[in-house]
Scaffold this motif. Structure first.
Motif, PDB file in Angstrom:
ATOM      1  N   LEU A  60      64.600 -17.993  -8.543  1.00  0.00           N
ATOM      2  CA  LEU A  60      65.298 -18.144  -9.821  1.00  0.00           C
ATOM      3  C   LEU A  60      64.545 -19.075 -10.762  1.00  0.00           C
ATOM      4  O   LEU A  60      64.466 -18.816 -11.974  1.00  0.00           O
ATOM      5  N   LYS A  61      63.966 -20.128 -10.226  1.00  0.00           N
ATOM      6  CA  LYS A  61      63.206 -21.060 -11.061  1.00  0.00           C
ATOM      7  C   LYS A  61      61.932 -20.393 -11.585  1.00  0.00           C
ATOM      8  O   LYS A  61      61.591 -20.523 -12.760  1.00  0.00           O
ATOM      9  N   GLU A  62      61.228 -19.668 -10.718  1.00  0.00           N
ATOM     10  CA  GLU A  62      59.999 -18.989 -11.137  1.00  0.00           C
ATOM     11  C   GLU A  62      60.270 -17.910 -12.183  1.00  0.00           C
ATOM     12  O   GLU A  62      59.416 -17.630 -13.018  1.00  0.00           O
ATOM     13  N   SER A  63      61.453 -17.318 -12.147  1.00  0.00           N
ATOM     14  CA  SER A  63      61.793 -16.297 -13.148  1.00  0.00           C
ATOM     15  C   SER A  63      62.110 -16.930 -14.501  1.00  0.00           C
ATOM     16  O   SER A  63      62.140 -16.242 -15.507  1.00  0.00           O
ATOM     17  N   GLY A  64      62.360 -18.238 -14.510  1.00  0.00           N
ATOM     18  CA  GLY A  64      62.680 -18.934 -15.747  1.00  0.00           C
ATOM     19  C   GLY A  64      64.163 -19.161 -15.952  1.00  0.00           C
ATOM     20  O   GLY A  64      64.569 -19.732 -16.961  1.00  0.00           O
ATOM     21  N   LEU A  65      64.996 -18.733 -15.001  1.00  0.00           N
ATOM     22  CA  LEU A  65      66.444 -18.877 -15.150  1.00  0.00           C
ATOM     23  C   LEU A  65      66.951 -20.289 -14.865  1.00  0.00           C
ATOM     24  O   LEU A  65      68.008 -20.673 -15.354  1.00  0.00           O
ATOM     25  N   LEU A  66      66.207 -21.050 -14.060  1.00  0.00           N
ATOM     26  CA  LEU A  66      66.650 -22.381 -13.667  1.00  0.00           C
ATOM     27  C   LEU A  66      65.630 -23.448 -14.036  1.00  0.00           C
ATOM     28  O   LEU A  66      64.429 -23.181 -14.093  1.00  0.00           O
ATOM     29  N   ALA A  67      66.154 -24.642 -14.230  1.00  0.00           N
ATOM     30  CA  ALA A  67      65.326 -25.846 -14.360  1.00  0.00           C
ATOM     31  C   ALA A  67      65.827 -26.811 -13.295  1.00  0.00           C
ATOM     32  O   ALA A  67      66.955 -26.678 -12.809  1.00  0.00           O
ATOM     33  N   ASP A  68      64.984 -27.743 -12.918  1.00  0.00           N
ATOM     34  CA  ASP A  68      65.414 -28.723 -11.926  1.00  0.00           C
ATOM     35  C   ASP A  68      64.925 -30.110 -12.308  1.00  0.00           C
ATOM     36  O   ASP A  68      64.079 -30.269 -13.177  1.00  0.00           O
ATOM     37  N   ARG A  69      65.532 -31.079 -11.675  1.00  0.00           N
ATOM     38  CA  ARG A  69      65.080 -32.462 -11.822  1.00  0.00           C
ATOM     39  C   ARG A  69      65.357 -33.166 -10.499  1.00  0.00           C
ATOM     40  O   ARG A  69      66.285 -32.810  -9.773  1.00  0.00           O
ATOM     41  N   GLN A  70      64.512 -34.119 -10.196  1.00  0.00           N
ATOM     42  CA  GLN A  70      64.678 -34.881  -8.962  1.00  0.00           C
ATOM     43  C   GLN A  70      65.200 -36.266  -9.289  1.00  0.00           C
ATOM     44  O   GLN A  70      64.751 -36.910 -10.242  1.00  0.00           O
ATOM     45  N   GLY A  72      65.937 -39.550  -6.922  1.00  0.00           N
ATOM     46  CA  GLY A  72      65.880 -40.047  -5.552  1.00  0.00           C
ATOM     47  C   GLY A  72      65.418 -38.940  -4.628  1.00  0.00           C
ATOM     48  O   GLY A  72      64.445 -38.263  -4.902  1.00  0.00           O
ATOM     49  N   ARG A  73      66.162 -38.715  -3.567  1.00  0.00           N
ATOM     50  CA  ARG A  73      65.767 -37.649  -2.633  1.00  0.00           C
ATOM     51  C   ARG A  73      66.443 -36.323  -2.935  1.00  0.00           C
ATOM     52  O   ARG A  73      66.229 -35.338  -2.245  1.00  0.00           O
ATOM     53  N   TRP A  74      67.269 -36.278  -3.973  1.00  0.00           N
ATOM     54  CA  TRP A  74      68.018 -35.062  -4.292  1.00  0.00           C
ATOM     55  C   TRP A  74      67.409 -34.322  -5.466  1.00  0.00           C
ATOM     56  O   TRP A  74      66.887 -34.933  -6.396  1.00  0.00           O
ATOM     57  N   ILE A  75      67.528 -33.011  -5.421  1.00  0.00           N
ATOM     58  CA  ILE A  75      67.080 -32.169  -6.526  1.00  0.00           C
ATOM     59  C   ILE A  75      68.313 -31.520  -7.133  1.00  0.00           C
ATOM     60  O   ILE A  75      69.167 -30.989  -6.423  1.00  0.00           O
ATOM     61  N   TYR A  76      68.385 -31.592  -8.446  1.00  0.00           N
ATOM     62  CA  TYR A  76      69.496 -31.021  -9.194  1.00  0.00           C
ATOM     63  C   TYR A  76      68.996 -29.811  -9.971  1.00  0.00           C
ATOM     64  O   TYR A  76      67.948 -29.869 -10.608  1.00  0.00           O
ATOM     65  N   TYR A  77      69.771 -28.725  -9.935  1.00  0.00           N
ATOM     66  CA  TYR A  77      69.416 -27.490 -10.627  1.00  0.00           C
ATOM     67  C   TYR A  77      70.425 -27.209 -11.723  1.00  0.00           C
ATOM     68  O   TYR A  77      71.599 -27.536 -11.604  1.00  0.00           O
ATOM     69  N   ARG A  78      69.934 -26.563 -12.774  1.00  0.00           N
ATOM     70  CA  ARG A  78      70.793 -26.145 -13.878  1.00  0.00           C
ATOM     71  C   ARG A  78      70.238 -24.846 -14.454  1.00  0.00           C
ATOM     72  O   ARG A  78      69.050 -24.539 -14.309  1.00  0.00           O
ATOM     73  N   LEU A  79      71.133 -24.108 -15.092  1.00  0.00           N
ATOM     74  CA  LEU A  79      70.713 -22.885 -15.770  1.00  0.00           C
ATOM     75  C   LEU A  79      69.918 -23.240 -17.013  1.00  0.00           C
ATOM     76  O   LEU A  79      70.135 -24.287 -17.624  1.00  0.00           O
ATOM     77  N   ARG A  80      69.008 -22.356 -17.372  1.00  0.00           N
ATOM     78  CA  ARG A  80      68.277 -22.488 -18.634  1.00  0.00           C
ATOM     79  C   ARG A  80      68.919 -21.510 -19.617  1.00  0.00           C
ATOM     80  O   ARG A  80      68.655 -20.312 -19.565  1.00  0.00           O
ATOM     81  N   PRO A  81      69.805 -22.015 -20.490  1.00  0.00           N
ATOM     82  CA  PRO A  81      70.526 -21.117 -21.391  1.00  0.00           C
ATOM     83  C   PRO A  81      69.610 -20.262 -22.257  1.00  0.00           C
ATOM     84  O   PRO A  81      69.940 -19.124 -22.579  1.00  0.00           O
ATOM     85  N   GLU A  82      68.443 -20.788 -22.604  1.00  0.00           N
ATOM     86  CA  GLU A  82      67.534 -20.010 -23.452  1.00  0.00           C
ATOM     87  C   GLU A  82      67.057 -18.742 -22.739  1.00  0.00           C
ATOM     88  O   GLU A  82      66.857 -17.706 -23.376  1.00  0.00           O
ATOM     89  N   ALA A  83      66.886 -18.788 -21.427  1.00  0.00           N
ATOM     90  CA  ALA A  83      66.483 -17.590 -20.682  1.00  0.00           C
ATOM     91  C   ALA A  83      67.603 -16.559 -20.684  1.00  0.00           C
ATOM     92  O   ALA A  83      67.364 -15.361 -20.861  1.00  0.00           O
ATOM     93  N   ILE A  84      68.833 -17.029 -20.513  1.00  0.00           N
ATOM     94  CA  ILE A  84      69.986 -16.123 -20.532  1.00  0.00           C
ATOM     95  C   ILE A  84      70.156 -15.521 -21.923  1.00  0.00           C
ATOM     96  O   ILE A  84      70.427 -14.322 -22.069  1.00  0.00           O
TER      97      ILE A  84
END
Length: 106
Positions: A60-70, A72-84
């Motif tokens: 999903l991230k490689e397709s451009g639908l998601l962005a992430d941020r780290q 600490g030790r956790w990674i958070y994902y969110r939708l990329r509204p511009e892709a949708i």
């Protein structure tokens, strides 16, 4: 994911649709529809092993639908509204011309 030509837009639309075609990835998208989520929450809520979830998040991230941020030790994902929005616009363009009648055969 700037669109520079119709063929580029169609290529991007195919990549987004392919990423969305998997039922598990669609569940991930739906889970992120309410906002950013930590991987730990997604594994619990979707009842998935982290390795399986990680694979689908990567697609999903490689397709451009998601962005992430780290953080600490956790990674958070969110939708990329511009892709949708770009996918929605591509579908709207397709929809606007699909009623055009064919030219008469000769």
């Amino acid at each position: 994911m700037g669109v520079s030509s119709p063929s580029m837009q169609a290529e991007q639309a195919r990549a987004l649709l392919k990423a969305l075609a998997d039922p598990l990835r669609l569940r991930v998208i739906e889970a992120l529809g309410g906002g950013e989520r930590c991987v730990c929450d997604l594994t619990t809520d979707l009842d998935l092993a982290q390795s399986k979830l990680s694979f689908h998040l990567k697609v999903l991230k490689e397709s451009g639908l998601l962005a992430d941020r780290q953080e600490g030790r956790w990674i958070y994902y969110r939708l990329r509204p511009e892709a949708i929005e770009q996918l929605r616009d591509w579908l709207a363009d397709l929809s606007s011309t699909c009623h055009t009648p064919a030219s008469p055969c000769r």
